[in-house]
Write an enzyme that holds these catalytic residues in place. Structure first.
Site, PDB file in Angstrom:
ATOM      1  N   THR A 133       0.572  -1.130   0.061  1.00 46.56           N
ATOM      2  CA  THR A 133       0.115  -0.069  -0.294  1.00 46.56           C
ATOM      3  C   THR A 133       0.531   1.353  -0.078  1.00 46.56           C
ATOM      4  O   THR A 133       2.383   1.183   0.553  1.00 46.56           O
ATOM      5  CB  THR A 133      -0.695   0.205   0.921  1.00 46.56           C
ATOM      6  OG1 THR A 133      -1.734   1.719   1.315  1.00 46.56           O
ATOM      7  CG2 THR A 133      -0.448   0.011   2.704  1.00 46.56           C
ATOM      8  N   ASP A 134       0.450   2.384  -0.737  1.00 49.96           N
ATOM      9  CA  ASP A 134       0.677   3.548   0.033  1.00 49.96           C
ATOM     10  C   ASP A 134       1.129   4.059   0.819  1.00 49.96           C
ATOM     11  O   ASP A 134       1.569   5.124   1.066  1.00 49.96           O
ATOM     12  CB  ASP A 134       0.212   4.733  -1.642  1.00 49.96           C
ATOM     13  CG  ASP A 134      -0.957   5.246  -1.535  1.00 49.96           C
ATOM     14  OD1 ASP A 134      -1.813   4.134  -0.193  1.00 49.96           O
ATOM     15  OD2 ASP A 134      -1.708   6.025  -1.451  1.00 49.96           O
ATOM     16  N   GLU A 135       0.283   3.228   1.997  1.00 50.96           N
ATOM     17  CA  GLU A 135       0.442   3.933   2.902  1.00 50.96           C
ATOM     18  C   GLU A 135       1.603   3.932   3.752  1.00 50.96           C
ATOM     19  O   GLU A 135       1.464   4.364   5.177  1.00 50.96           O
ATOM     20  CB  GLU A 135      -1.192   3.842   4.223  1.00 50.96           C
ATOM     21  CG  GLU A 135      -2.468   3.621   3.075  1.00 50.96           C
ATOM     22  CD  GLU A 135      -3.683   3.192   4.188  1.00 50.96           C
ATOM     23  OE1 GLU A 135      -3.456   3.209   5.250  1.00 50.96           O
ATOM     24  OE2 GLU A 135      -4.523   2.991   3.593  1.00 50.96           O
ATOM     25  N   TYR A 159      -1.716  -0.434  10.814  1.00 50.73           N
ATOM     26  CA  TYR A 159      -2.520  -1.114   9.132  1.00 50.73           C
ATOM     27  C   TYR A 159      -0.982  -0.870   8.897  1.00 50.73           C
ATOM     28  O   TYR A 159      -0.020  -1.507   8.349  1.00 50.73           O
ATOM     29  CB  TYR A 159      -3.784  -0.752   8.611  1.00 50.73           C
ATOM     30  CG  TYR A 159      -3.727  -1.456   7.562  1.00 50.73           C
ATOM     31  CD1 TYR A 159      -3.748  -2.720   6.775  1.00 50.73           C
ATOM     32  CD2 TYR A 159      -3.577   0.477   6.466  1.00 50.73           C
ATOM     33  CE1 TYR A 159      -3.784  -2.219   5.800  1.00 50.73           C
ATOM     34  CE2 TYR A 159      -3.505  -0.590   4.820  1.00 50.73           C
ATOM     35  CZ  TYR A 159      -3.831  -1.343   4.681  1.00 50.73           C
ATOM     36  OH  TYR A 159      -3.110  -1.965   3.350  1.00 50.73           O
ATOM     37  N   LYS A 163       2.153  -3.102   7.545  1.00 54.29           N
ATOM     38  CA  LYS A 163       2.198  -3.348   6.094  1.00 54.29           C
ATOM     39  C   LYS A 163       3.938  -3.121   5.472  1.00 54.29           C
ATOM     40  O   LYS A 163       4.187  -3.815   4.436  1.00 54.29           O
ATOM     41  CB  LYS A 163       1.119  -2.999   4.830  1.00 54.29           C
ATOM     42  CG  LYS A 163      -0.006  -3.204   4.985  1.00 54.29           C
ATOM     43  CD  LYS A 163      -0.056  -4.397   4.343  1.00 54.29           C
ATOM     44  CE  LYS A 163       0.023  -5.109   2.731  1.00 54.29           C
ATOM     45  NZ  LYS A 163      -0.065  -5.779   2.110  1.00 54.29           N
TER      46      LYS A 163
HETATM   47  P1  NAD Z   1      -8.924  -7.583   1.860  1.00 53.24           P
HETATM   48  O1  NAD Z   1      -9.647  -6.935   3.243  1.00 53.24           O
HETATM   49  O2  NAD Z   1     -10.831  -7.660   1.062  1.00 53.24           O
HETATM   50  O3  NAD Z   1      -9.253  -9.292   1.787  1.00 53.24           O
HETATM   51  C1  NAD Z   1      -7.995  -9.706   2.223  1.00 53.24           C
HETATM   52  C2  NAD Z   1      -8.423 -11.376   1.712  1.00 53.24           C
HETATM   53  O4  NAD Z   1      -7.366 -11.567   2.795  1.00 53.24           O
HETATM   54  C3  NAD Z   1      -9.731 -12.364   2.349  1.00 53.24           C
HETATM   55  O5  NAD Z   1     -10.019 -12.690   1.632  1.00 53.24           O
HETATM   56  C4  NAD Z   1      -9.595 -12.454   3.979  1.00 53.24           C
HETATM   57  O6  NAD Z   1      -9.951 -13.630   4.192  1.00 53.24           O
HETATM   58  C5  NAD Z   1      -7.980 -12.846   3.270  1.00 53.24           C
HETATM   59  N1  NAD Z   1      -6.767 -13.150   5.188  1.00 53.24           N
HETATM   60  C6  NAD Z   1      -6.936 -12.444   6.173  1.00 53.24           C
HETATM   61  N2  NAD Z   1      -5.612 -13.186   7.116  1.00 53.24           N
HETATM   62  C7  NAD Z   1      -5.478 -13.882   5.783  1.00 53.24           C
HETATM   63  C8  NAD Z   1      -4.086 -15.180   6.661  1.00 53.24           C
HETATM   64  N3  NAD Z   1      -4.036 -14.897   7.472  1.00 53.24           N
HETATM   65  N4  NAD Z   1      -4.306 -15.944   6.030  1.00 53.24           N
HETATM   66  C9  NAD Z   1      -5.010 -16.143   4.563  1.00 53.24           C
HETATM   67  N5  NAD Z   1      -6.162 -15.085   4.328  1.00 53.24           N
HETATM   68  C10 NAD Z   1      -6.205 -14.470   4.954  1.00 53.24           C
HETATM   69  O7  NAD Z   1      -8.435  -6.603   1.238  1.00 53.24           O
HETATM   70  P2  NAD Z   1      -8.155  -6.036  -0.258  1.00 53.24           P
HETATM   71  O8  NAD Z   1      -8.739  -4.570  -0.250  1.00 53.24           O
HETATM   72  O9  NAD Z   1      -8.610  -7.017  -1.345  1.00 53.24           O
HETATM   73  O10 NAD Z   1      -6.195  -6.020   0.114  1.00 53.24           O
HETATM   74  C11 NAD Z   1      -6.120  -6.990  -0.854  1.00 53.24           C
HETATM   75  C12 NAD Z   1      -3.995  -6.043  -0.324  1.00 53.24           C
HETATM   76  O11 NAD Z   1      -3.767  -5.505  -1.217  1.00 53.24           O
HETATM   77  C13 NAD Z   1      -3.393  -6.311   1.504  1.00 53.24           C
HETATM   78  O12 NAD Z   1      -2.318  -6.584   1.358  1.00 53.24           O
HETATM   79  C14 NAD Z   1      -3.795  -4.748   1.110  1.00 53.24           C
HETATM   80  O13 NAD Z   1      -2.998  -4.559   2.269  1.00 53.24           O
HETATM   81  C15 NAD Z   1      -3.401  -4.098   0.225  1.00 53.24           C
HETATM   82  N6  NAD Z   1      -4.260  -3.023  -0.341  1.00 53.24           N
HETATM   83  C16 NAD Z   1      -5.144  -2.838  -0.134  1.00 53.24           C
HETATM   84  C17 NAD Z   1      -5.782  -1.473  -1.375  1.00 53.24           C
HETATM   85  C18 NAD Z   1      -7.420  -1.034  -0.784  1.00 53.24           C
HETATM   86  O14 NAD Z   1      -7.754   0.254  -0.858  1.00 53.24           O
HETATM   87  N7  NAD Z   1      -8.240  -2.070  -0.611  1.00 53.24           N
HETATM   88  C19 NAD Z   1      -4.806  -0.560  -1.027  1.00 53.24           C
HETATM   89  C20 NAD Z   1      -3.613  -0.870  -0.776  1.00 53.24           C
HETATM   90  C21 NAD Z   1      -3.466  -1.825  -0.893  1.00 53.24           C
HETATM   91  P1  TYD Z   2     -10.625   3.625   3.710  1.00 48.91           P
HETATM   92  O1  TYD Z   2     -11.743   3.500   2.919  1.00 48.91           O
HETATM   93  O2  TYD Z   2     -11.152   3.049   4.767  1.00 48.91           O
HETATM   94  O3  TYD Z   2      -8.989   3.598   3.684  1.00 48.91           O
HETATM   95  P2  TYD Z   2      -8.444   4.286   3.869  1.00 48.91           P
HETATM   96  O4  TYD Z   2      -8.268   4.954   5.230  1.00 48.91           O
HETATM   97  O5  TYD Z   2      -7.089   3.130   4.009  1.00 48.91           O
HETATM   98  O6  TYD Z   2      -7.472   5.092   3.200  1.00 48.91           O
HETATM   99  O7  TYD Z   2     -10.925   5.014   4.134  1.00 48.91           O
HETATM  100  C1  TYD Z   2     -10.470   6.503   3.261  1.00 48.91           C
HETATM  101  C2  TYD Z   2     -10.925   7.547   3.588  1.00 48.91           C
HETATM  102  O8  TYD Z   2     -12.113   8.125   3.617  1.00 48.91           O
HETATM  103  C3  TYD Z   2     -10.149   8.023   4.664  1.00 48.91           C
HETATM  104  O9  TYD Z   2      -9.695   9.433   4.362  1.00 48.91           O
HETATM  105  C4  TYD Z   2     -10.720   7.873   5.869  1.00 48.91           C
HETATM  106  C5  TYD Z   2     -12.491   8.241   5.608  1.00 48.91           C
HETATM  107  N1  TYD Z   2     -13.531   7.459   5.737  1.00 48.91           N
HETATM  108  C6  TYD Z   2     -14.803   8.518   6.160  1.00 48.91           C
HETATM  109  O10 TYD Z   2     -14.721   9.888   6.323  1.00 48.91           O
HETATM  110  N2  TYD Z   2     -16.143   7.831   6.611  1.00 48.91           N
HETATM  111  C7  TYD Z   2     -15.839   6.570   6.574  1.00 48.91           C
HETATM  112  O11 TYD Z   2     -17.112   5.753   7.509  1.00 48.91           O
HETATM  113  C8  TYD Z   2     -15.201   5.841   6.417  1.00 48.91           C
HETATM  114  C9  TYD Z   2     -14.990   4.379   6.445  1.00 48.91           C
HETATM  115  C10 TYD Z   2     -13.675   5.794   5.588  1.00 48.91           C
END
Ligand code: NAD
Ligand code: TYD
Length: 357
Positions: A133-135, A159, A163
């Site tokens: 992630t960019d975070e 989080y 990561k």
């Molecule tokens: P998500 O939370 O929707 O899905 C995570 C999946 O991992 C789930 O299916 C869960 O059951 C599985 N999981 C969790 N713990 C596990 C374990 N111990 N063993 C096996 N499986 C396990 O997450 P996502 O949004 O699909 O994100 C996927 C990846 O991308 C993550 O690594 C996250 O950090 C990264 N990422 C996500 C975003 C975003 O905007 N969603 C942005 C940047 C990076």
């Molecule tokens: P989120 O989808 O949780 O992603 P991340 O925190 O990983 O960027 O949140 C996106 C942005 O939206 C973040 O600045 C927090 C804000 N947010 C709200 O304002 N209200 C909400 O209920 C949620 C879930 C997020």
């Protein structure tokens, strides 16, 4: 040839599995623990598809991962599985440490043992792709340049710290043991199958349910939104052509403040699913207490992946958000099923008492 992915029942992972099998006949094995975020309904269309194998289990279960690697002999492992929600990491960081750090460590060790015994040609071709992630780069002020791959790590939430730790492990397994790794750091994804605890799906489902739309603080926090299918194409491209040991930032060139996102979602719902009384969904917006340690701005400089791998996002925010809102309107059953699970408990825990009068 086969690939193994972790976390393929989550939001990005399930989109990746569906896209992969829509474009390739190469089998895919999906290892997922099925936490609250894992949803096999996302992959229901693959039932009976011989190219797809699902195994429920923890990526930290060394014996299980060893068996999967020995049985399926993947040419690549793509690591999506993680605890991924910042707010949950604030309420309870333990699972984040276990899965994102300890789990990634155990996975790396299992893969190292498998990879080191592969015949030379397979060993050379093997890749471990770590999805991050960019975070990990921390927060930006309005004037700062977007995150480049050379930015120092400065994670601020449990989080992002977990990561960041996993990224460091992946890097070290390459430098110390020669494991052929690739890392991607992407911005906020949005699109189909997004669990409604994250901003965009939460706003859509709450709006349709007549509930409040909780915006943290002033709503001026900025994120860089990436349509999930664009993220999937970037990962495929990095797997295909990325240079071993390199990291690639993936972004959508779509920096927007949260409040603007929420307004756009409401406007699209007003257009696509107008309320009977003619009111706008915007009337449901409420400002609630801000997230502790809330990062103010994320932005990705995605020039490297464009320059070196010729990858660019296909969607603008406008096209992507329209598709996303339409998907939620077209899939009320998916939303209903998600809402009848543990999700409801989470919403109650997190939002009661936090709403600002
Ligand atoms: P998500 O939370 O929707 O899905 C995570 C999946 O991992 C789930 O299916 C869960 O059951 C599985 N999981 C969790 N713990 C596990 C374990 N111990 N063993 C096996 N499986 C396990 O997450 P996502 O949004 O699909 O994100 C996927 C990846 O991308 C993550 O690594 C996250 O950090 C990264 N990422 C996500 C975003 C975003 O905007 N969603 C942005 C940047 C990076
Ligand atoms: P989120 O989808 O949780 O992603 P991340 O925190 O990983 O960027 O949140 C996106 C942005 O939206 C973040 O600045 C927090 C804000 N947010 C709200 O304002 N209200 C909400 O209920 C949620 C879930 C997020």
């Amino acid at each position: 040839m086969t690939i193994l992915i972790t976390g393929g029942a989550g939001f990005i992972g399930s989109n990746f599995v569906l896209d992969w099998l829509a474009q390739s006949d190469e089998p895919i094995v999906n290892l997922d623990k099925l936490t609250y975020a894992g949803n096999l309904e996302n992959l229901a269309s693959l039932q009976g598809d011989a190219r797809y194998v699902f195994k429920q289990g923890d990526l930290g279960d060394r014996a299980l991962v060893d068996c999967l690697l020995a049985e399926y002999r993947p040419r690549a492992v793509l690591h999506f599985a993680a605890e991924s929600h910042v707010d949950r990491s604030i309420h309870g960081p333990e699972d984040f440490i276990q899965t994102n750090i300890v789990g990634t460590f155990r996975l790396l060790e299992a893969i190292r043992a498998y990879w080191s015994k592969l015949p030379e040609a397979e060993k050379t071709a093997f890749r471990f792709l770590h999805v991050s992630t960019d975070e990990v780069y921390g927060t930006l002020s309005k004037e700062d340049r977007p995150f480049a791959e050379t930015n120092p790590y400065a994670p601020n939430s449990p989080y992002s710290a977990s990561k960041a730790a996993s990224d460091h492990l992946v890097r070290a397994w390459h430098h110390t043991y020669g494991l052929p790794v690739l890392t991607t750091n992407c911005s906020n994804n949005y699109g189909p199958y997004h669990f409604p605890e994250k901003l965009i799906p939460l706003m859509i489902v709450n709006a349709l349910a007549g509930k409040s739309l909780p915006v943290y603080g002033d709503g001026m926090q900025i994120r860089d939104w990436l349509y999930v299918k664009d993220h999937c194409s970037a990962i495929r491209r990095v797997l295909e052509a990325g240079v071993i040991g390199e990291t690639y930032n993936v972004g959508g060139w779509n920096e927007k403040p949260n409040i603007e996102i929420v307004h756009r979602v409401c406007e699209l719902l007003d257009e696509l699913c107008p309320k009977a009384n003619g009111n706008s969904y915007k009337a449901q917006i409420t400002h609630v207490v801000d997230r502790p340690g809330h990062d103010r701005r994320y932005a990705i400089d995605a020039h490297k992946i464009e320059r070196e791998l010729s990858w660019k996002p296909a969607e603008t925010f406008e096209t992507g958000i329209r598709k996303t809102v339409q998907w939620y309107l077209d899939n009320p059953e998916w939303v209903r099923h998600v809402q009848s699970g543990a999700y409801r408990d989470w919403v109650n825990l997190h939002y009661t008492e936090e709403v600002v009068a």
